[in-house]
Write a protein that holds these residues in place. Structure first.
Motif, mmCIF file in Angstrom:
data_model
loop_
_atom_site.group_PDB
_atom_site.id
_atom_site.type_symbol
_atom_site.label_atom_id
_atom_site.label_comp_id
_atom_site.label_asym_id
_atom_site.label_seq_id
_atom_site.Cartn_x
_atom_site.Cartn_y
_atom_site.Cartn_z
ATOM 1 N N ALA A 146 0.814 -1.212 0.000
ATOM 2 C CA ALA A 146 0.000 0.000 0.000
ATOM 3 C C ALA A 146 0.850 1.266 0.000
ATOM 4 O O ALA A 146 0.368 2.341 -0.377
ATOM 5 C CB ALA A 146 -0.938 0.003 1.203
ATOM 6 N N VAL A 171 2.208 3.437 -3.817
ATOM 7 C CA VAL A 171 1.232 4.163 -4.634
ATOM 8 C C VAL A 171 1.980 4.974 -5.695
ATOM 9 O O VAL A 171 2.997 5.609 -5.401
ATOM 10 C CB VAL A 171 0.367 5.086 -3.748
ATOM 11 C CG1 VAL A 171 -0.539 5.965 -4.589
ATOM 12 C CG2 VAL A 171 -0.436 4.264 -2.764
ATOM 13 N N PHE A 197 -1.720 9.443 -8.998
ATOM 14 C CA PHE A 197 -2.712 9.843 -8.005
ATOM 15 C C PHE A 197 -2.916 11.357 -8.017
ATOM 16 O O PHE A 197 -4.048 11.841 -7.947
ATOM 17 C CB PHE A 197 -2.309 9.385 -6.605
ATOM 18 C CG PHE A 197 -3.271 9.821 -5.545
ATOM 19 C CD1 PHE A 197 -4.517 9.234 -5.436
ATOM 20 C CD2 PHE A 197 -2.941 10.844 -4.671
ATOM 21 C CE1 PHE A 197 -5.419 9.643 -4.468
ATOM 22 C CE2 PHE A 197 -3.833 11.272 -3.712
ATOM 23 C CZ PHE A 197 -5.074 10.660 -3.596
ATOM 24 N N ASN A 203 -6.459 11.386 -9.090
ATOM 25 C CA ASN A 203 -7.081 11.037 -7.805
ATOM 26 C C ASN A 203 -7.503 9.563 -7.774
ATOM 27 O O ASN A 203 -8.426 9.183 -7.083
ATOM 28 C CB ASN A 203 -8.270 11.943 -7.488
ATOM 29 C CG ASN A 203 -8.510 12.037 -5.997
ATOM 30 O OD1 ASN A 203 -7.600 11.846 -5.197
ATOM 31 N ND2 ASN A 203 -9.731 12.324 -5.619
ATOM 32 N N GLU A 204 -6.789 8.753 -8.546
ATOM 33 C CA GLU A 204 -7.046 7.310 -8.597
ATOM 34 C C GLU A 204 -5.836 6.585 -8.032
ATOM 35 O O GLU A 204 -4.694 6.900 -8.372
ATOM 36 C CB GLU A 204 -7.291 6.872 -10.044
ATOM 37 C CG GLU A 204 -7.521 5.394 -10.189
ATOM 38 C CD GLU A 204 -7.592 4.972 -11.650
ATOM 39 O OE1 GLU A 204 -8.097 3.869 -11.903
ATOM 40 O OE2 GLU A 204 -7.139 5.726 -12.536
ATOM 41 N N VAL A 205 -6.074 5.578 -7.183
ATOM 42 C CA VAL A 205 -4.984 4.826 -6.570
ATOM 43 C C VAL A 205 -4.603 3.663 -7.480
ATOM 44 O O VAL A 205 -5.433 2.808 -7.781
ATOM 45 C CB VAL A 205 -5.383 4.283 -5.184
ATOM 46 C CG1 VAL A 205 -4.284 3.405 -4.610
ATOM 47 C CG2 VAL A 205 -5.696 5.418 -4.242
ATOM 48 N N VAL A 245 -5.687 -3.516 -6.073
ATOM 49 C CA VAL A 245 -6.364 -2.386 -5.443
ATOM 50 C C VAL A 245 -7.863 -2.604 -5.645
ATOM 51 O O VAL A 245 -8.331 -2.764 -6.770
ATOM 52 C CB VAL A 245 -5.923 -1.041 -6.060
ATOM 53 C CG1 VAL A 245 -6.693 0.107 -5.423
ATOM 54 C CG2 VAL A 245 -4.427 -0.843 -5.892
ATOM 55 N N ASP A 288 -12.751 0.245 -3.317
ATOM 56 C CA ASP A 288 -12.775 1.194 -2.201
ATOM 57 C C ASP A 288 -11.375 1.686 -1.829
ATOM 58 O O ASP A 288 -11.164 2.214 -0.747
ATOM 59 C CB ASP A 288 -13.477 0.577 -0.989
ATOM 60 C CG ASP A 288 -12.753 -0.632 -0.441
ATOM 61 O OD1 ASP A 288 -11.809 -1.118 -1.080
ATOM 62 O OD2 ASP A 288 -13.145 -1.110 0.648
ATOM 63 N N ASN A 289 -10.409 1.502 -2.735
ATOM 64 C CA ASN A 289 -9.010 1.946 -2.597
ATOM 65 C C ASN A 289 -8.205 1.177 -1.555
ATOM 66 O O ASN A 289 -7.114 1.600 -1.189
ATOM 67 C CB ASN A 289 -8.907 3.449 -2.322
ATOM 68 C CG ASN A 289 -9.228 4.261 -3.549
ATOM 69 O OD1 ASN A 289 -9.142 3.766 -4.671
ATOM 70 N ND2 ASN A 289 -9.630 5.498 -3.356
ATOM 71 N N ARG A 290 -8.700 0.052 -1.074
ATOM 72 C CA ARG A 290 -7.893 -0.794 -0.193
ATOM 73 C C ARG A 290 -6.999 -1.685 -1.039
ATOM 74 O O ARG A 290 -7.366 -2.081 -2.138
ATOM 75 C CB ARG A 290 -8.759 -1.679 0.695
ATOM 76 C CG ARG A 290 -9.474 -0.949 1.789
ATOM 77 C CD ARG A 290 -10.218 -1.893 2.698
ATOM 78 N NE ARG A 290 -11.150 -2.707 1.918
ATOM 79 C CZ ARG A 290 -11.626 -3.877 2.325
ATOM 80 N NH1 ARG A 290 -11.279 -4.371 3.485
ATOM 81 N NH2 ARG A 290 -12.460 -4.559 1.561
ATOM 82 N N VAL A 291 -5.835 -1.997 -0.509
ATOM 83 C CA VAL A 291 -4.927 -2.919 -1.175
ATOM 84 C C VAL A 291 -5.160 -4.302 -0.578
ATOM 85 O O VAL A 291 -5.173 -4.466 0.642
ATOM 86 C CB VAL A 291 -3.456 -2.484 -0.995
ATOM 87 C CG1 VAL A 291 -2.512 -3.522 -1.566
ATOM 88 C CG2 VAL A 291 -3.228 -1.137 -1.652
ATOM 89 N N ARG A 321 -4.954 0.056 3.817
ATOM 90 C CA ARG A 321 -5.313 1.292 3.124
ATOM 91 C C ARG A 321 -4.027 2.039 2.794
ATOM 92 O O ARG A 321 -3.154 2.185 3.632
ATOM 93 C CB ARG A 321 -6.196 2.165 3.999
ATOM 94 C CG ARG A 321 -7.550 1.580 4.212
ATOM 95 C CD ARG A 321 -8.572 2.687 4.374
ATOM 96 N NE ARG A 321 -9.893 2.127 4.454
ATOM 97 C CZ ARG A 321 -10.680 1.957 3.408
ATOM 98 N NH1 ARG A 321 -10.275 2.302 2.225
ATOM 99 N NH2 ARG A 321 -11.874 1.440 3.547
#
Length: 152
Positions: free
Chosen positions: A63, A66, A71, A75-77, A106, A109-112, A142
């Motif tokens: 995580a 990134v 980003f 604004n995207e992980v 990923v 919900d943007n969790r790895v 996260r």
């Protein structure tokens, strides 16, 4: 006793003299199997928890990989290309080489999420030819990005 009555053991009582040995021979393997399950169960649970911690730390390490430029622009992980290698390295360190990462992704919900497998060694089950058991583990983290110091 009244006169003329004799008390003798019949043939059925004399034939039961070895019943304790038979019960012992039946129950001993069962008791040994229960002890083996308890010991192996404890060992496997401890090693499973160690592998779960390894998966969680691998997810946390991945995580941190990134792609900051992507980003900042969208604004995207998304993760850097070496996130898988970093996750594999940390999983190996924290599981003494027993955990192997199979996937790093990923989630929406943007969790790895890190999916891994670990070989958990056995003790008593080796006697019947099972030296280890493979378990699947999943770790989540996260990514830390954006403001991380108060006042920024």
């Amino acid at each position: 006793m009244p006169d003329g009555i004799q008390c003798t053991l019949g043939p059925s009582m004399r034939d039961e003299s070895g019943q304790y040995l038979v019960w012992f021979l039946i129950m001993f393997p069962l008791i040994l199997a229960l002890i083996g399950l308890a010991v192996d169960g404890g060992i496997m649970y401890r090693e499973y928890r160690r592998a779960q911690i390894a998966a969680d730390t691998a997810a946390q390490a991945a995580a941190h990989e990134v792609d900051v430029a992507h980003f900042a622009a969208t604004n995207e992980v998304i993760l850097e290309a070496d996130a898988f290698a970093v996750a594999q390295h940390y999983a190996g360190l924290n599981s003494w080489g027993r955990a192997r990462v199979t996937q790093v992704a990923v989630l929406p919900d943007n969790r790895v999420r890190v999916i891994a497998q670990a070989n958990v060694p056995t003790f008593f089950m080796r006697a019947i030819g099972i030296p280890s058991v493979r378990v699947g583990i999943v770790g989540y983290a996260r990514p830390a990005f954006g403001l991380n110091v108060e006042g920024q």
